[in-house]
Design a protein around this motif. Structure first.
Motif, short mmCIF file in Angstrom:
data_model
loop_
_atom_site.label_atom_id
_atom_site.label_comp_id
_atom_site.label_asym_id
_atom_site.label_seq_id
_atom_site.Cartn_x
_atom_site.Cartn_y
_atom_site.Cartn_z
N MET A 74 0.89 -1.40 -0.02
CA MET A 74 -0.21 -0.06 -0.06
C MET A 74 0.88 1.18 0.14
N ILE A 75 0.58 2.17 -0.67
CA ILE A 75 0.87 3.49 -0.67
C ILE A 75 0.09 4.51 -0.38
N ALA A 76 0.35 5.61 0.19
CA ALA A 76 -0.68 6.61 0.59
C ALA A 76 0.20 8.10 0.84
N THR A 77 -0.24 9.04 0.36
CA THR A 77 0.48 10.31 0.41
C THR A 77 -0.65 11.44 1.24
N SER A 78 0.28 12.31 1.83
CA SER A 78 -0.39 13.45 2.85
C SER A 78 -1.36 14.18 1.62
N ASN A 79 -1.30 14.33 0.33
CA ASN A 79 -2.21 15.16 -0.45
C ASN A 79 -3.15 14.16 -1.20
N GLY A 80 -3.42 12.98 -0.62
CA GLY A 80 -4.75 12.33 -0.77
C GLY A 80 -4.87 11.13 -1.75
N PHE A 81 -3.62 10.79 -2.01
CA PHE A 81 -3.47 9.40 -2.75
C PHE A 81 -3.51 8.42 -1.91
N SER A 82 -3.97 7.30 -2.35
CA SER A 82 -4.20 6.11 -1.56
C SER A 82 -4.52 4.81 -2.47
N ALA A 83 -3.67 3.90 -2.53
CA ALA A 83 -3.88 2.61 -3.12
C ALA A 83 -3.21 1.38 -2.80
N ASN A 84 -3.62 0.25 -3.10
CA ASN A 84 -2.97 -1.04 -2.58
C ASN A 84 -3.42 -2.10 -3.49
N TYR A 85 -2.29 -3.20 -3.80
CA TYR A 85 -2.54 -4.63 -4.18
C TYR A 85 -1.93 -5.63 -3.34
#
Length: 445
Positions: A158-169
């Motif tokens: 999973m990767i997420a950023t403080s400006n709103g992106f979030s995704a995982n696999y």
């Protein structure tokens, strides 16, 4: 990813902001695996592992720092973020490193077949390890075994950023192998074979792999040192991926930006034999290195890095692209112990038309390399030297086994002297068919 994992990565980003970061991104990996090793028909080990790791990168103005941890309780997360921000405040300014913008990150994610939900039981892994070793030991001349093994693993990223992106696999992998020994005139030789894939249905049979390991071992008995001189060298597809991997290093944007690659001034020029195309394909179904987004959250795409021998693209992350005045191309890789950096996914040289036998038949005297060891590769000059073993070719046929050899050349010349076979194994993340490279220096060690 579980709700708990999503909560943890949110806590990391919140803690970074609370500690004074202007922005942050975080990656998290949760992996688990099971492996069984059998030797001479008896189980030697049965292991189960479960790991979780997280990486946090924080930005304070134009300064940044990266930290990683496997301690993910609330107190540890707060301390980690505070430490990262403190490190960033004393780091030198770097105007090239930044978060991906909302316009740059992946808006939609592709659907790629990366996870086999048929998880083999420990009993099945034991049976497979036993079967692959038994097949190898059944061959006349095999005198001992270093074991058969089988394993299965899966990982959630999973990767997420403080400006709103979030995704995982999530992805899976499994495989098995055998290593056996043969003896002749008091001298022992060993060799192995293996099969590995994302899906169990794509694996070779244990019997085929075991018999291949035995055949390879028996063929190595009675090796000789090679003559010294310039000869054609064939890299068996078992080892030819190393040439593709070396090219990936030579066109890595970080090395180009530093000026530390022998191909740094070669964009748009012919760098390999005409007709050769090198593809990076993160979208390959069941690919060992496929991914839905890159290490900075950017969208990914299949890309010809070298086309018809001409260099078309560098591997780029945001920092190296910015340094080079280019646009990031979604090729950042990220480990849990480091910040994002440029890297390949499923990188391969497209298949050729000739069989391996045809490549061999054209050689009067030469060297078929099936094993490599050690490495002396100067990425600034392209000078290349590696230890190797395999078989001598004489009169267009494989003659006898060879050991204690060294092969050398310059990568600039080597890349332009490649002829391909048609035997690529696309299950590998870095792959090529067998390759013939003329004019290399061969010497007995």
């Amino acid at each position: 990813m579980s709700k708990n994992t999503e909560s943890l990565i949110s806590q990391l980003l919140d803690a970074a902001r609370a500690a004074g970061a202007d922005g942050a991104d975080a990656g998290m990996s949760r992996s688990e695996g099971t492996s069984v090793t059998v030797r001479l028909g008896k189980v030697e080990s049965s292991e189960r592992s479960e790991d979780i790791g997280a990486a946090l990168r924080v930005f304070v103005g134009k300064r940044n720092a990266s930290v990683s941890t496997s301690q993910l309780d609330s107190d540890s997360i707060a301390e980690l973020a505070e430490r990262a921000v403190a490190m960033a405040r004393v780091a030198p300014e770097d105007p090239y490193v930044r978060l991906a913008t909302a316009e740059e990150v992946a808006g939609t994610l592709p659907e790629i077949d990366l996870y086999d939900d048929a998880v083999p039981a420990v009993e099945h892994l034991t049976e497979t390890a036993t079967a692959v070793e038994a097949a190898a030991l059944s061959n006349d001349g095999i005198t001992n075994s270093e074991g058969g093994s089988a394993s299965h693993g899966e990982a959630h990223m999973m990767i997420a950023t403080s400006n709103g992106f979030s995704a995982n696999y999530k992805r899976s992998s499994q495989g098995f192998s055998a290593v056996v020994i043969a003896e002749k005139d008091g001298a022992m030789e060993r060799d192995y074979d293996y099969s590995a894939a994302v899906y169990g249905a794509d694996l070779d049979s244990p019997e085929d792999v075991g018999n291949s390991a035995a055949k390879r071992t028996l063929s190595r008995l009675g090796p000789q040192k090679p003559p010294t001189g310039q000869f054609p060298v064939i890299y068996d597809q078992r080892v030819s991926g190393s040439i593709v991997g070396t090219l990936a290093s030579a066109i890595n944007g970080a090395a180009i930006a530093r000026g530390t690659s022998f191909l740094k001034d070669s964009m748009g020029e012919q760098v390999t034999s005409a007709g050769l195309t090198f593809i990076d394909d993160p979208l390959r179904p069941r690919g060992m290195a496929s991914r839905l987004f890159d290490g900075e959250g950017l969208p990914v795409a299949r890309r010809a890095m070298v086309e018809d021998g001409v260099l078309k693209s560098w591997f780029l992350d945001i920092a190296s692209a910015t340094k080079l005045g280019l646009t990031p191309n979604g090729q950042a890789a990220r480990g849990m112990g480091s910040a994002p950096s440029p890297g390949s996914s499923n990188f391969y040289l497209e298949n050729g038309d000739l069989s391996l036998e045809a490549l061999i038949a054209e050689i009067d005297e030469g060297f078929l390399v099936t094993e490599m060891m050690g490495s002396s590769v100067d990425m600034i000059t392209g000078d290349y030297s590696r230890g190797a073993g395999g078989f001598w070719i004489s009169g267009g046929k494989v003659s006898h086994p060879v050991s204690e050899a060294t092969i050398a050349g310059n990568l600039k010349d080597m890349f332009k002297a490649i002829t391909r076979a048609n035997d690529i194994d696309m299950r590998k993340s870095t792959a090529a068919p067998s390759l013939r490279i003329d004019g290399m220096t061969v010497a007995g060690s």
